[in-house]
Design an enzyme around this catalytic site. Structure first.
Site, PDB file in Angstrom:
ATOM      1  N   LYS A  37       0.573  -1.050   0.058  1.00 21.15           N
ATOM      2  CA  LYS A  37       0.032  -0.057  -0.107  1.00 21.15           C
ATOM      3  C   LYS A  37       1.140   1.400   0.405  1.00 21.15           C
ATOM      4  O   LYS A  37       1.044   1.362   1.284  1.00 21.15           O
ATOM      5  CB  LYS A  37      -0.756  -0.004   1.200  1.00 21.15           C
ATOM      6  CG  LYS A  37      -2.266   0.681   1.112  1.00 21.15           C
ATOM      7  CD  LYS A  37      -1.520   2.324   2.156  1.00 21.15           C
ATOM      8  CE  LYS A  37      -2.176   3.206   1.520  1.00 21.15           C
ATOM      9  NZ  LYS A  37      -2.356   4.701   1.189  1.00 21.15           N
ATOM     10  N   GLY A  91       5.112   5.350   9.313  1.00 18.32           N
ATOM     11  CA  GLY A  91       4.711   6.385   8.923  1.00 18.32           C
ATOM     12  C   GLY A  91       4.266   7.376  10.275  1.00 18.32           C
ATOM     13  O   GLY A  91       5.317   6.935  11.494  1.00 18.32           O
ATOM     14  N   SER A  92       2.834   7.862  10.005  1.00 15.93           N
ATOM     15  CA  SER A  92       2.830   8.269  11.886  1.00 15.93           C
ATOM     16  C   SER A  92       2.283   7.872  13.022  1.00 15.93           C
ATOM     17  O   SER A  92       2.096   6.506  12.661  1.00 15.93           O
ATOM     18  CB  SER A  92       1.643   9.456  11.565  1.00 15.93           C
ATOM     19  OG  SER A  92       0.355   8.716  11.549  1.00 15.93           O
ATOM     20  N   THR A  93       3.157   8.183  13.930  1.00 12.35           N
ATOM     21  CA  THR A  93       2.506   7.247  15.279  1.00 12.35           C
ATOM     22  C   THR A  93       1.605   7.031  15.536  1.00 12.35           C
ATOM     23  O   THR A  93       0.932   5.530  15.563  1.00 12.35           O
ATOM     24  CB  THR A  93       2.975   7.888  16.423  1.00 12.35           C
ATOM     25  OG1 THR A  93       5.264   7.879  15.797  1.00 12.35           O
ATOM     26  CG2 THR A  93       2.675   7.545  17.998  1.00 12.35           C
ATOM     27  N   GLU A 150       8.365   1.926  11.427  1.00 11.85           N
ATOM     28  CA  GLU A 150       9.104   3.022  11.717  1.00 11.85           C
ATOM     29  C   GLU A 150       8.548   4.755  11.944  1.00 11.85           C
ATOM     30  O   GLU A 150       7.571   4.175  10.978  1.00 11.85           O
ATOM     31  CB  GLU A 150       9.725   3.273  11.107  1.00 11.85           C
ATOM     32  CG  GLU A 150      11.562   4.302  11.596  1.00 11.85           C
ATOM     33  CD  GLU A 150      11.423   5.608  11.253  1.00 11.85           C
ATOM     34  OE1 GLU A 150      11.202   6.357  11.651  1.00 11.85           O
ATOM     35  OE2 GLU A 150      11.496   5.306   9.586  1.00 11.85           O
ATOM     36  N   CYS A 183      11.923  11.855   8.584  1.00 12.34           N
ATOM     37  CA  CYS A 183      11.314  11.953  10.304  1.00 12.34           C
ATOM     38  C   CYS A 183      13.040  11.538  10.870  1.00 12.34           C
ATOM     39  O   CYS A 183      12.817  11.528  12.824  1.00 12.34           O
ATOM     40  CB  CYS A 183      11.124   9.973  10.236  1.00 12.34           C
ATOM     41  SG  CYS A 183      11.950   9.060   9.857  1.00 12.34           S
ATOM     42  N   GLU A 231       5.986  16.594  16.274  1.00 12.30           N
ATOM     43  CA  GLU A 231       6.447  16.592  14.802  1.00 12.30           C
ATOM     44  C   GLU A 231       5.762  17.285  14.061  1.00 12.30           C
ATOM     45  O   GLU A 231       4.565  17.532  14.193  1.00 12.30           O
ATOM     46  CB  GLU A 231       5.503  15.432  14.662  1.00 12.30           C
ATOM     47  CG  GLU A 231       7.042  14.973  13.517  1.00 12.30           C
ATOM     48  CD  GLU A 231       6.834  13.656  13.105  1.00 12.30           C
ATOM     49  OE1 GLU A 231       7.561  12.764  12.482  1.00 12.30           O
ATOM     50  OE2 GLU A 231       5.914  12.491  13.304  1.00 12.30           O
TER      51      GLU A 231
END
Length: 540
Positions: A208, A261-263, A289, A323, A421
């Site tokens: 994806k 991607g995002s947390t 990550e 990141c 972030e």
């Protein structure tokens, strides 16, 4: 480590060089074409008719591609194809699988280099250098070093002992089922590595890609197919992350998640996987990550020019959309008094514009959503009593999503731009009293939930070691007298902990180990013929 690959050399694209001419020609070719990007399911191109436009971030009126989005039928078919392909993919053997990905590396090191670099420059607005180190060199390194590491497993993971009459061995099996690879926009190399690393050891994958880089990622998919990747091993699905993960997690053969991607997105997926467990064949491997709030801590005695360069490059290359980008700095008052104005003056010289103009150091951020988010952080800092924008702060989205490189100086070590972030070209500096170095190390460790990258600038080894120990769990990649970005495969394997991920170190054997499920095998050479044991004999 003997006999390992060498890291791919970085081409410099200097004026008059053949690589510069080849890349410029490829940029012109791609700009003159609107590509139809299909789904790739079981090796076949699927044009669903449900399309979205992919545009150039630094010129958002220019359409690069029409992208056909996967629906539920394509997603289900891809899962079925991945499961069906695994048997033959395993039977092909490690050497043949490794040869395919090494051929991918060879193609990328050749003429495909310009095609992939140009697609990355246009789709993600990377400068020529940022594209070269990412889309070409790092991905070549991933493919070559991963093949090297996987071969070593077969020797390193064998049992140490086989007593007389017994032969012990270990089969390096893949996970049973497919891996869902959800990849980010900011690194083409990561997008290529997340589905291919599990595939190398025998898994199959549902890929994806990020909605912001369907175009460049499709070029990678084409490269892998040209290298001989069999149908169904990696299935390329542009589309809704929620829809794809819904279908994948409902499939009993879902075996793992490989994510960057995002947390919040990663945490949500982890929770959904936990809910899906009763319907799954195996406990899935979860590798991710995620975010970062990466720091630079300077000691009163440090290389101030080196610090200036590290802050400028670490904060503003690729518009801070890494990141690992330096986004918070703790600088002693004496150091800031000497070099702060010089840093701001150098940042003000940064050129920004079209990625095709090789004189630009920065280009645009990825989309309108990112532009709005970053701009809002800057505007709130301007309105804050504890923050001052000392350079930059401007933005313009009329042609492309451009945000000036911005430095905020704050008296509040917990200001939002110091702890949250932002993922843009914004550096926040907290100026501390020279005597407070120990307290600042503690502050750095406790201020942010993330623990991805960080750097210490100090002249004396005792101060370096103090920071090294105090910040042990504050960064998965720690830099001494250097910017906290630019990890190289096999040199600084990448990953962080806390809210930054599972720290499974892409670019090392540790990541590949997560995608295997070994089988221990005992072969009896002296087959027992009696069922009794000596202790059963009666006392004399």
């Amino acid at each position: 480590m003997s006999g390992h690959p060498a890291n791919e050399p970085i081409l410099d694209y200097a004026p008059g060089s053949p690589e510069r001419a080849a890349l410029q020609a490829e940029l012109e070719r791609q700009l003159a074409t609107v590509v139809e990007v299909p789904c790739i399911v079981d090796g076949e191109a699927v044009f669903t008719g449900n399309t979205v436009a992919q545009v150039v971030p630094h010129n958002h009126n220019h359409v690069l591609a029409k992208v056909h989005l996967a629906g539920k039928a394509e997603i289900e078919r891809a899962c079925t194809a991945a499961v069906a392909a695994q048997g033959n993919w395993i039977a092909l053997g490690l050497e043949a699988r490794a040869a395919i990905f090494e051929r991918c590396a060879d193609l990328l090191a050749g003429d495909w280099r310009y095609r992939v670099n140009a697609a990355t420059m246009l789709n993600q607005s990377k400068t020529v250098f940022q594209a070269e180190v990412d889309a070409a060199c790092e991905l070549i390194d991933f493919w070559r070093f991963n093949a090297h590491y996987a071969r070593e497993f077969h020797d390193q993971l064998q049992p140490l002992v086989s007593p007389e009459g017994v032969e012990n061995s270990t089969e390096i099996r893949p996970l049973e089922g497919f891996v869902l690879a959800i990849t980010p926009f900011n690194f083409t190399s990561i997008a290529g590595n997340l589905p291919s690393a599990p595939a190398l050891v025998g898994c199959t994958a549902i890929w994806k890609p990020s909605r912001n880089c369907y175009y460049s990622n499709y070029v990678l998919m084409q490269l892998m197919l040209e290298a001989g990747l069999p149908p169904g091993v990696i299935n390329f699905l542009p589309g809704s992350g929620a829809e794809i993960s819904d279908v994948a997690l409902a499939n009993p053969d879902f075996a793992g998640l490989h994510f960057t991607g995002s947390t919040p997105t990663f945490q949500g997926l982890w929770q959904r996987i936990a809910d899906a467990l009763p319907g799954l064949r195996s406990y899935p491997r979860i590798v991710g990550e995620t975010g970062g709030k990466d720091f630079v801590v300077a000691h009163p005695e440090c290389d101030e020019q080196g610090l200036l360069v590290a802050l400028l490059r670490g904060s503003f290359e690729f518009q801070g959309q890494k990141c690992s980008a330096a986004s918070r700095a703790y600088i002693p008052k004496s150091v800031w008094d000497r070099m702060g104005n010089a840093l701001c003056a150098e940042v003000a010289k940064i050129t920004m514009g079209d990625a095709c103009d090789f004189t630009n150091f920065m280009t645009a951020v990825i989309d309108q959503r990112a532009f709005d988010k970053i701009s809002d952080y800057i505007e709130r800092a301007k309105a804050s009593d504890t923050c001052e924008v000392v350079v930059g702060g401007g933005s313009d989205d009329s042609k492309g999503w451009f945000i000036e490189p911005t430095i905020i100086v704050t008296s509040d070590a917990k200001a939002e731009s110091m702890v949250e972030e932002i993922f843009g070209p914004v550096l926040t500096v907290y100026v501390y009293e020279d005597d407070d170095f120990d307290d600042v190390l503690e502050l750095c460790d406790e201020s942010s939930p993330y623990a991805l990258t960080g750097a210490i600038f100090a002249t004396h080894e005792a101060d370096i070691q103090k920071a090294f120990n105090a910040l042990r769990f504050t960064a998965g990649n720690f830099y001494i007298n250097d910017k906290p970005t630019g990890a190289v495969v096999a040199q600084q394997p990448f990953g962080g902990a806390r809210a930054s991920g599972t720290n499974d170190k892409a670019g090392s054997p540790l990541n590949l180990l997560r995608w295997i499920s070994p089988r221990s095998i005992k072969r009896a050479l002296d087959i027992p013929q009696e069922w009794g044991y000596p202790f059963l004999a009666p006392d004399e």
